[in-house]
Design an enzyme around this catalytic site. Structure first.
Site, mmCIF file in Angstrom:
data_model
loop_
_atom_site.group_PDB
_atom_site.id
_atom_site.type_symbol
_atom_site.label_atom_id
_atom_site.label_comp_id
_atom_site.label_asym_id
_atom_site.label_seq_id
_atom_site.Cartn_x
_atom_site.Cartn_y
_atom_site.Cartn_z
ATOM 1 N N ASP A 1 0.852 -1.194 0.000
ATOM 2 C CA ASP A 1 0.000 0.000 0.000
ATOM 3 C C ASP A 1 0.886 1.241 0.000
ATOM 4 O OD1 ASP A 1 -3.205 0.545 0.969
ATOM 5 O OD2 ASP A 1 -1.804 2.214 1.124
ATOM 6 N N ILE A 2 0.472 2.243 -0.756
ATOM 7 C CA ILE A 2 1.273 3.465 -0.890
ATOM 8 C C ILE A 2 1.287 4.284 0.409
ATOM 9 C CG2 ILE A 2 -0.509 5.062 -1.731
ATOM 10 C CD1 ILE A 2 1.482 5.823 -3.984
ATOM 11 N N ASN B 1 -12.917 -3.531 2.096
ATOM 12 C CA ASN B 1 -13.956 -2.508 2.100
ATOM 13 C C ASN B 1 -14.768 -2.606 0.814
ATOM 14 O OD1 ASN B 1 -13.066 -1.303 4.563
ATOM 15 N ND2 ASN B 1 -11.407 -0.300 3.449
ATOM 16 N N GLN C 1 -15.150 2.287 0.543
ATOM 17 C CA GLN C 1 -14.180 1.777 -0.435
ATOM 18 C C GLN C 1 -13.723 2.930 -1.304
ATOM 19 O OE1 GLN C 1 -15.847 -1.153 -3.097
ATOM 20 N NE2 GLN C 1 -13.873 -1.721 -3.957
ATOM 21 N N HIS D 1 -9.957 -5.336 -3.496
ATOM 22 C CA HIS D 1 -8.652 -5.506 -2.865
ATOM 23 C C HIS D 1 -8.859 -5.917 -1.425
ATOM 24 C CE1 HIS D 1 -9.928 -1.296 -2.624
ATOM 25 N NE2 HIS D 1 -9.333 -1.217 -1.463
ATOM 26 N N HIS E 1 -6.874 -5.792 2.113
ATOM 27 C CA HIS E 1 -5.722 -5.252 2.841
ATOM 28 C C HIS E 1 -5.225 -6.351 3.788
ATOM 29 C CE1 HIS E 1 -6.818 -0.827 2.218
ATOM 30 N NE2 HIS E 1 -7.973 -1.404 1.942
#
Ligand code: 5GP
Length: 125
Positions: A35-36, A96, A103, A109, A111
Site C-alpha cells: 500500500d502506498i 472494504n 471503499q 482488494h 488489505h
C-alpha cells in the site's frame, strides 16, 4: 445485480502497467503489492487481475480458478511478510466495499495488515 466496473480506477492502471507498484507476488490471476500509505508495518493489497469491483462481485462471478488463486495468494503474502500464524503475531484482512464500507478504489482488494497490535476492529459509532 450487475456490477459496473470503472476501468480507469487506479488499480486497473497498475494492472495495465500504466503506474508503478511495489509487487510482493504475482500469480496467474492475482497481484499483491505494498500500500502506498501503509497503516501498519505490514500493509499489502491483494487484487485479482480480473475486473471485479468488490468481494461480492468476485464471489458471484469469478471462476473457481480465480478464487482459489486469490485465496492462496493472500495466504502466501501472510507467509512472505512473516505475519502468518506459522511464525508471526497474526494479521487482519479488510475488504472494504461500496459506500458504507468506505471503499476508495473500486477494484476488489484485500488489505493485509500486521506487524503490530492492531487494536479493536472498529471504533464505537
Ligand atoms: P480502500 O479504502 O479502497 O479500501 O483502500 C484503498 C487503498 O489503496 C488505500 O489504503 C490507499 O492507500 C491505497 N492506494 C491508493 N492509491 C494507490 C496507489 O497508487 N498505489 C498503491 N500501492 N496504493 C494505493
Amino acid at each position: 445485480m450487475s456490477y459496473a466496473y470503472d476501468d480507469q480506477n487506479i488499480f486497473a492502471k497498475i494492472l495495465r502497467g500504466e503506474i508503478p507498484n511495489t509487487t510482493v507476488i504475482e500469480t496467474e490471476h492475482t497481484l499483491a503489492f505494498h500500500d502506498i500509505t501503509p497503516q501498519a508495518p505490514t500493509h499489502v493489497l491483494v487484487i485479482p487481475k480480473g475486473a471485479y469491483v468488490s468481494f461480492d462481485h468476485f464471489a458471484a462471478e469469478a471462476s473457481e480458478a480465480e478464487i482459489v488463486d486469490y485465496v492462496r495468494a493472500i495466504g502466501e503474502v501472510a507467509k512472505m511478510t512473516g505475519v502468518d500464524l506459522g511464525k508471526g503475531g497474526g494479521f487482519r484482512l479488510i475488504a472494504n466495499a461500496g459506500r458504507d464500507g468506505v471503499q476508495e478504489v473500486p477494484h476488489l482488494h484485500v488489505h493485509i495488515l500486521g506487524g503490530r497490535n492492531l487494536g479493536r476492529m472498529l471504533q464505537p459509532a
